[in-house]
Scaffold this motif. Structure first.
Motif, short mmCIF file in Angstrom:
data_model
loop_
_atom_site.label_atom_id
_atom_site.label_comp_id
_atom_site.label_asym_id
_atom_site.label_seq_id
_atom_site.Cartn_x
_atom_site.Cartn_y
_atom_site.Cartn_z
N GLY A 121 -9.60 10.68 25.50
CA GLY A 121 -10.51 11.81 25.31
C GLY A 121 -10.50 12.82 26.43
O GLY A 121 -11.06 13.91 26.28
N GLY A 122 -9.91 12.48 27.58
CA GLY A 122 -9.77 13.45 28.66
C GLY A 122 -10.85 13.43 29.72
O GLY A 122 -10.84 14.26 30.64
N LYS A 123 -11.80 12.50 29.64
CA LYS A 123 -12.87 12.43 30.63
C LYS A 123 -12.83 11.09 31.34
O LYS A 123 -13.20 10.06 30.76
N PHE A 180 -1.62 12.78 14.03
CA PHE A 180 -0.82 11.74 13.38
C PHE A 180 -0.61 12.05 11.90
O PHE A 180 -1.48 12.60 11.22
N THR A 181 0.59 11.69 11.42
CA THR A 181 0.96 11.90 10.03
C THR A 181 2.10 10.94 9.67
O THR A 181 2.88 10.57 10.55
N PRO A 182 2.23 10.53 8.43
CA PRO A 182 3.29 9.60 8.06
C PRO A 182 4.69 10.23 8.16
O PRO A 182 4.87 11.41 7.86
N MET A 183 5.65 9.43 8.58
CA MET A 183 7.06 9.84 8.63
C MET A 183 7.92 8.67 8.17
O MET A 183 7.58 7.50 8.40
N LEU A 184 9.05 8.99 7.57
CA LEU A 184 9.95 7.96 7.10
C LEU A 184 11.37 8.53 6.99
O LEU A 184 11.56 9.75 7.09
N SER A 185 12.32 7.64 6.76
CA SER A 185 13.70 8.10 6.61
C SER A 185 13.92 8.64 5.21
O SER A 185 13.30 8.17 4.24
N PRO A 186 14.80 9.62 5.05
CA PRO A 186 15.11 10.14 3.70
C PRO A 186 15.62 9.05 2.77
O PRO A 186 15.30 9.05 1.58
N LYS A 187 16.40 8.12 3.30
CA LYS A 187 16.95 7.05 2.45
C LYS A 187 15.85 6.15 1.90
O LYS A 187 15.92 5.72 0.73
N LEU A 188 14.85 5.86 2.72
CA LEU A 188 13.75 5.02 2.23
C LEU A 188 12.96 5.75 1.15
O LEU A 188 12.58 5.16 0.13
N ALA A 189 12.73 7.05 1.35
CA ALA A 189 12.03 7.84 0.34
C ALA A 189 12.80 7.84 -0.98
O ALA A 189 12.22 7.77 -2.07
N VAL A 200 -2.38 16.34 8.36
CA VAL A 200 -2.27 15.74 9.70
C VAL A 200 -3.66 15.27 10.14
O VAL A 200 -4.64 16.01 10.02
N GLY A 201 -3.74 14.04 10.62
CA GLY A 201 -5.00 13.51 11.12
C GLY A 201 -5.19 13.83 12.60
O GLY A 201 -4.22 14.04 13.33
N ASP A 202 -6.44 13.88 13.02
CA ASP A 202 -6.75 14.18 14.41
C ASP A 202 -8.08 13.50 14.77
O ASP A 202 -9.12 13.85 14.22
N ASP A 203 -8.02 12.52 15.68
CA ASP A 203 -9.24 11.82 16.08
C ASP A 203 -9.79 12.33 17.40
O ASP A 203 -10.65 11.70 18.02
N GLY A 204 -9.29 13.49 17.85
CA GLY A 204 -9.80 14.08 19.08
C GLY A 204 -9.09 13.63 20.34
O GLY A 204 -9.38 14.14 21.42
#
Length: 301
Positions: free
Chosen positions: A155-157, A171-180, A267-271
């Protein structure tokens, strides 16, 4: 002209008492200060009493299960901390070579996916300054460890530390093109649940699927293990072993060359973010200032 050699200097309290005060002020704990200094709590209390008698005012307020600095203690603590930093720097310089070594501790993924590709430009700009880079997931204890700078996520403090924000830890999901391709492509968030999920117990997954409006209550029950670092999860994703949830800024190269794809803009962001941190009292140390200025300039590019 006054005789400088005969100028009277105000007497200082015992160095041991000042050293003990510095430790207690940093930890706000007699027990932790005693552990750091390899002293008994009784000895620590005695040294604080000696200093308070010399100052003529209490430096700490003793409360149940905690202590706090008084107004006098708050005025004294930063000056004492900076004085010890200056003294340590001078001692290191006398010993020789210490000012030519910068010790940086960082989390593994930031080290391997961001810092490693850019550190050479810092070395070119500062050829007389060697950089020792260490990776660790725990928080650095600057009072106990031989570390000048740390790069950590959070959190920076952090009390007593100067913190400069570097990158958002989104954060966001990522994967290989072959798996998709094994399921005919990933067209909607729910499609990801048809594929192996890397580290399914990661809270980021729950938060991302919730934001996407997808029920994923059984996700944590899936078999899987935590790899401990995004860098490892990304390698597994590139190899086609599953879908990873990663921070975009740390995997730009993998996305650019197609080893990974980001199927959704969500995209997720928890701060949390990645931060450059160091003790406030050492902010003007030349090697720390040089690395800070270089790193912030690189981040801004």
């Amino acid at each position: 002209m006054p005789d400088l050699g005969s100028r009277q200097v105000s007497p200082l309290p015992p160095l041991q008492a000042i050293r003990v005060f510095d430790a207690v002020a940093r930890h706000l704990s007699f027990t932790k200060a005693a552990g750091e200094l390899a002293m008994t709590q009784a000895a620590v209390s005695y040294q604080i009493k000696v200093l308070e008698e010399r100052v003529g005012a209490p430096l700490f307020l003793r409360r149940p299960r905690q202590i706090v600095l008084t107004e006098a203690g708050q005025r004294l603590a930063p000056a004492v901390s900076e004085a010890f930093a200056i003294l340590g720097q001078a001692y290191a310089a006398v010993r020789g070579g210490a000012d030519g070594l910068l010790c940086v501790t960082t989390v593994l993924t930031f080290a391997s996916n961001w810092l490693a590709h850019r550190l050479g430009s810092f070395q070119i700009a500062h050829p007389s300054l060697a950089v020792r880079r260490e990776t660790a997931s725990r928080l650095t204890d600057f009072a106990r460890e031989d570390t000048d700078i740390a790069i950590r996520s959070g959190g920076g403090k952090w009390p007593g530390l100067e913190a400069h924000k570097l990158l958002d830890a989104d954060f966001t999901p990522m994967l290989s093109p072959k798996l998709a391709a094994t399921i005919g492509g990933v067209r909607e968030p729910a499609d990801l649940l048809r594929l192996p999920i890397l580290d399914p117990g990661d809270i980021w997954w729950t938060e991302w699927f919730s934001a996407a409006g997808v029920h994923s209550h059984d996700l944590a029950k899936r078999p899987g293990s935590s790899m401990g670092a995004q860098a490892y999860e990304a390698n597994a994703a590139i190899a086609g072993h599953g879908v990873a949830i990663l921070t975009r800024a740390l995997f730009k190269a993998e996305l650019a060359d197609g080893r990974l794809i980001q199927p959704f803009d969500l995209v997720g962001d928890d701060g949390h973010a990645y931060w450059l941190v160091y003790p406030e009292a050492r902010r003007n140390v030349p090697k720390i200032r040089a690395f800070r200025d270089w790193l912030l300039a690189e981040i801004a590019c």
